[in-house]
Design a protein around this motif. Structure first.
Motif, PDB file in Angstrom:
ATOM      1  N   CYS A   1       1.289  -1.389   0.122  1.00 31.35           N
ATOM      2  CA  CYS A   1       0.162  -0.308   0.183  1.00 31.35           C
ATOM      3  C   CYS A   1       0.810   1.337  -0.247  1.00 31.35           C
ATOM      4  CB  CYS A   1      -0.675  -0.012   1.217  1.00 31.35           C
ATOM      5  SG  CYS A   1      -2.008   1.132   1.247  1.00 31.35           S
TER       6      CYS A   1
ATOM      7  N   LEU B   1      -0.258   4.282   0.476  1.00 32.33           N
ATOM      8  CA  LEU B   1      -1.243   5.273   0.395  1.00 32.33           C
ATOM      9  C   LEU B   1      -0.760   7.035   1.945  1.00 32.33           C
ATOM     10  CD1 LEU B   1      -3.584   7.636   0.852  1.00 32.33           C
ATOM     11  CD2 LEU B   1      -5.170   5.590   2.132  1.00 32.33           C
ATOM     12  N   SER B   2      -0.234   5.665   2.552  1.00 35.61           N
ATOM     13  CA  SER B   2       0.291   6.358   3.667  1.00 35.61           C
ATOM     14  C   SER B   2       2.369   5.586   3.778  1.00 35.61           C
ATOM     15  CB  SER B   2       0.304   6.123   5.554  1.00 35.61           C
ATOM     16  OG  SER B   2       1.354   4.812   5.666  1.00 35.61           O
TER      17      SER B   2
ATOM     18  N   ASN C   1       3.702   2.089   4.209  1.00 35.97           N
ATOM     19  CA  ASN C   1       3.985   0.804   2.558  1.00 35.97           C
ATOM     20  C   ASN C   1       3.781  -0.329   3.455  1.00 35.97           C
ATOM     21  OD1 ASN C   1       4.090   3.396   1.120  1.00 35.97           O
ATOM     22  ND2 ASN C   1       6.459   3.117   1.000  1.00 35.97           N
TER      23      ASN C   1
ATOM     24  N   ILE D   1       1.314  -6.395   2.586  1.00 36.68           N
ATOM     25  CA  ILE D   1      -0.073  -7.226   2.729  1.00 36.68           C
ATOM     26  C   ILE D   1      -0.261  -8.775   2.241  1.00 36.68           C
ATOM     27  CG2 ILE D   1      -2.357  -7.104   3.900  1.00 36.68           C
ATOM     28  CD1 ILE D   1      -2.480  -3.981   2.954  1.00 36.68           C
TER      29      ILE D   1
ATOM     30  N   GLY E   1      -3.442  -4.162   6.744  1.00 38.41           N
ATOM     31  CA  GLY E   1      -2.604  -3.200   7.245  1.00 38.41           C
ATOM     32  C   GLY E   1      -2.321  -2.419   8.442  1.00 38.41           C
ATOM     33  N   PHE E   2      -1.660  -1.686   9.299  1.00 34.36           N
ATOM     34  CA  PHE E   2      -1.738  -0.986  10.378  1.00 34.36           C
ATOM     35  C   PHE E   2      -2.832  -0.536  10.596  1.00 34.36           C
ATOM     36  CE2 PHE E   2      -0.522   2.702  12.849  1.00 34.36           C
ATOM     37  CZ  PHE E   2       0.240   1.989  13.807  1.00 34.36           C
ATOM     38  N   CYS E   3      -3.425   0.046   9.824  1.00 34.57           N
ATOM     39  CA  CYS E   3      -4.942   0.988   9.766  1.00 34.57           C
ATOM     40  C   CYS E   3      -5.875   0.391  10.174  1.00 34.57           C
ATOM     41  CB  CYS E   3      -4.665   2.035   8.428  1.00 34.57           C
ATOM     42  SG  CYS E   3      -4.887   1.390   6.820  1.00 34.57           S
TER      43      CYS E   3
ATOM     44  N   MET F   1      -3.341   6.173  10.203  1.00 34.75           N
ATOM     45  CA  MET F   1      -2.367   5.644   9.991  1.00 34.75           C
ATOM     46  C   MET F   1      -1.010   5.417  11.473  1.00 34.75           C
ATOM     47  SD  MET F   1      -3.331   8.440   8.341  1.00 34.75           S
ATOM     48  CE  MET F   1      -3.067   9.861   9.269  1.00 34.75           C
TER      49      MET F   1
ATOM     50  N   VAL G   1      -7.491   7.704   5.895  1.00 34.18           N
ATOM     51  CA  VAL G   1      -7.274   6.198   5.451  1.00 34.18           C
ATOM     52  C   VAL G   1      -8.900   5.567   4.647  1.00 34.18           C
ATOM     53  CG1 VAL G   1      -5.670   5.352   7.159  1.00 34.18           C
ATOM     54  CG2 VAL G   1      -7.787   6.098   8.163  1.00 34.18           C
TER      55      VAL G   1
HETATM   56  S1  SF4 Z   1      -1.224   2.343   7.350  1.00 32.44           S
HETATM   57 FE1  SF4 Z   1      -3.354   1.704   6.066  1.00 32.44          FE
HETATM   58  S2  SF4 Z   1      -3.278   3.674   4.785  1.00 32.44           S
HETATM   59 FE2  SF4 Z   1      -0.550   3.398   5.749  1.00 32.44          FE
HETATM   60  S3  SF4 Z   1       0.659   1.960   4.078  1.00 32.44           S
HETATM   61 FE3  SF4 Z   1      -0.690   0.707   5.591  1.00 32.44          FE
HETATM   62  S4  SF4 Z   1      -2.289  -0.124   4.908  1.00 32.44           S
HETATM   63 FE4  SF4 Z   1      -1.101   1.709   3.790  1.00 32.44          FE
END
Ligand code: SF4
Length: 476
Positions: free
Chosen positions: A26, A28-29, A32, A35, A41-43, A92, A143
């Protein structure tokens, strides 16, 4: 086990990188996250489903809420404007003091807390209620990127301004997708200390600073706020370092907010930020050459007002989340000396709400009142029209000198609406809401700005939560 069906349907995610063996990354944040199939992911709101990255919170939200733009630490863009706040699920980051941890930490979110919206519905709500600004806020808009980008584009086409209130731990690629559709960035920079970021937020500092500079250079309206956490960051060094960042990489005209903290989430064994430390922080910022330095989550102080940076004229007074424009014209200039007030106005102004002096005598209305007490000086009022006809509800402020006119709100059949009522003057005792028999309503106490109270009446405290509970239900 609480119901969590909201996580079941995935929506195709942007900023996906496909890796061998059906693994995805990912973008987005800055995390990275890499997954594997079936994991997230962390979020907790972006997952790998069958080798593709999906968003689990697309259109899944807390209740849309009408507030004022001051709620978002935005003081220099159409002061007093009503906004439609949209918050979602997940984050995130995982800040130890998060004020919205019940929604930012997805594991706490149950189906009963989740509302479903389409982009068209969000824009429709804003248009029907004559709201000029949509704010992407609360937990953190990063997110639910797909929903923000799509809805903000639709809103922009409809002439609506988009505001992004975020901790801005976000990738450059994602910022590139926001720049065409977002007008205002209100960035919460927690500290300028990299160790603080790692320890307290579980993120890291550099992307936040670089991202903020990037949107400023793109010509966006930017305001910066910093939560001054008691005995942790409520010191003059933090104020100085934040001020230095604003002066070095943004500009002296960028409004800078030092915000009062309240104990919450994992940081309950402490006290609210002492006011004298906040006032000292503000003096540091002003002495460094910042033109507009404010305090947040404070009342009864000059430090929330705006004065002309050139002639000193009092231009805007604020009380809590309310603003009163005194000396700024429609071009954003000081009416006394003509200097640029560094305040952006929405061309043509914003719509005012209709009012009546008295409640209609024939209406069978039930009135609920709430008196301000202690630190509770704002409420979310949530009303649902369960009838088959459009209904009018009324609300007003109760002052020492009597009540103000009743503001009229029209709700369509089956419409649920939520709005903030915030104390607006020293002599204001509380608020009153009058609803017809086909409507149900509840009041939720708001503790500090940009806080979204979720707790249902009678559910008690989830754990050591110190956020206030709903006081009562006017109708069941
Ligand atoms: S925390 Fe969420 S938004 Fe950030 S990289 Fe991981 S999956 Fe993507």
């Amino acid at each position: 086990m609480a119901d969590k069906k909201w996580q079941e349907v995935g929506y195709p995610a942007r900023l996906e990188e496909r890796l061998p063996d059906d693994v995805v990354r990912c973008h987005l944040s800055p995390r990275n996250c890499r997954i594997r199939p079936g994991q997230h992911g962390f979020c907790m709101v972006r997952a790998n489903r069958d080798g593709r990255l999906v968003s689990l919170n697309y259109g899944r939200s807390v209740h849309a809420t009408e507030e004022t733009i001051e709620t978002e630490a935005v003081f220099h863009y159409e002061p007093g404007a009503r906004i439609l706040s949209m918050g979602n699920i997940g984050c995130m980051l995982n800040c130890d003091y998060c004020h919205n941890w019940k929604t930012s930490q997805a594991r706490y979110v149950e189906d009963k807390d989740v509302y479903y919206y389409t982009p068209e519905q969000v824009v429709d709500i804003a248009k029907r209620h004559n709201i000029s600004v949509i704010s992407w806020t609360y937990n953190d808009p990063v997110v639910w990127h797909e929903f923000v980008v799509e809805t903000a584009a639709l809103a922009k086409e409809a002439g609506i301004v988009n505001l992004y209130k975020s901790a801005f731990f976000i990738s450059e690629e994602a910022i590139d997708e926001l720049i065409p559709v977002i007008d205002i960035f209100s960035v919460s920079i927690k500290s300028i200390d990299p160790k603080y970021y790692r320890k307290i937020t579980k993120g890291w500092l550099e992307p936040v600073l670089d991202g903020t500079a990037k949107v400023y250079q793109a010509g966006k309206h930017v305001e910066v706020s910093t939560l001054m956490v008691t005995d942790l960051s409520d010191n003059e060094k933090t104020a100085h370092d934040i001020g230095a960042f604003v002066l070095d990489r943004l500009g002296p005209e960028v409004p800078t907010h030092y915000v009062r903290f309240h104990p919450d989430y994992k940081m309950t064994n402490t006290i609210r930020t002492p006011i004298d430390r906040l006032e000292a922080a503000r003096r540091v910022g002003l002495d460094m050459g910042l033109r507009h330095v404010y305090l947040g989550n404070v009342y009864d102080t000059e430090s929330t007002n705006t004065r002309c940076h050139s002639c000193g004229e009092l231009q805007i007074t604020r009380y809590g989340l309310n603003a009163n424009i005194l000396a700024v014209n429609e071009q954003g200039k000081c009416t006394k000396c003509g200097a640029d007030a560094n305040i952006k106005r929405i061309p043509g102004g914003v719509a005012t709400q209709s009012t009546v002096a008295e409640l209609p005598a024939a209406a069978d209305l039930e009135t609920a009142t709430f008196d301000w007490y202690g630190d509770v000086r704002a409420l979310h009022v949530q009303i649902r029209n369960d009838g088959t006809e459009t209904q009018r509800i009324y609300h007003r402020r109760n002052r020492g000198t009597g009540g103000t006119p009743w503001t009229v709100l029209e709700l369509q059949p089956k419409e649920s609406y939520r709005f903030i009522a915030a104390k607006s003057s020293l002599d204001e005792r509380g608020v009153a809401v009058a609803v017809p028999p086909t409507c149900t309503s509840s009041l939720h106490q708001v503790f500090d700005r940009a806080h979204f109270p979720t707790t249902e009446a009678d559910s008690g405290s989830l754990n050591a939560d110190v956020t206030p509970l709903p006081l009562f239900e006017a109708r069941g």
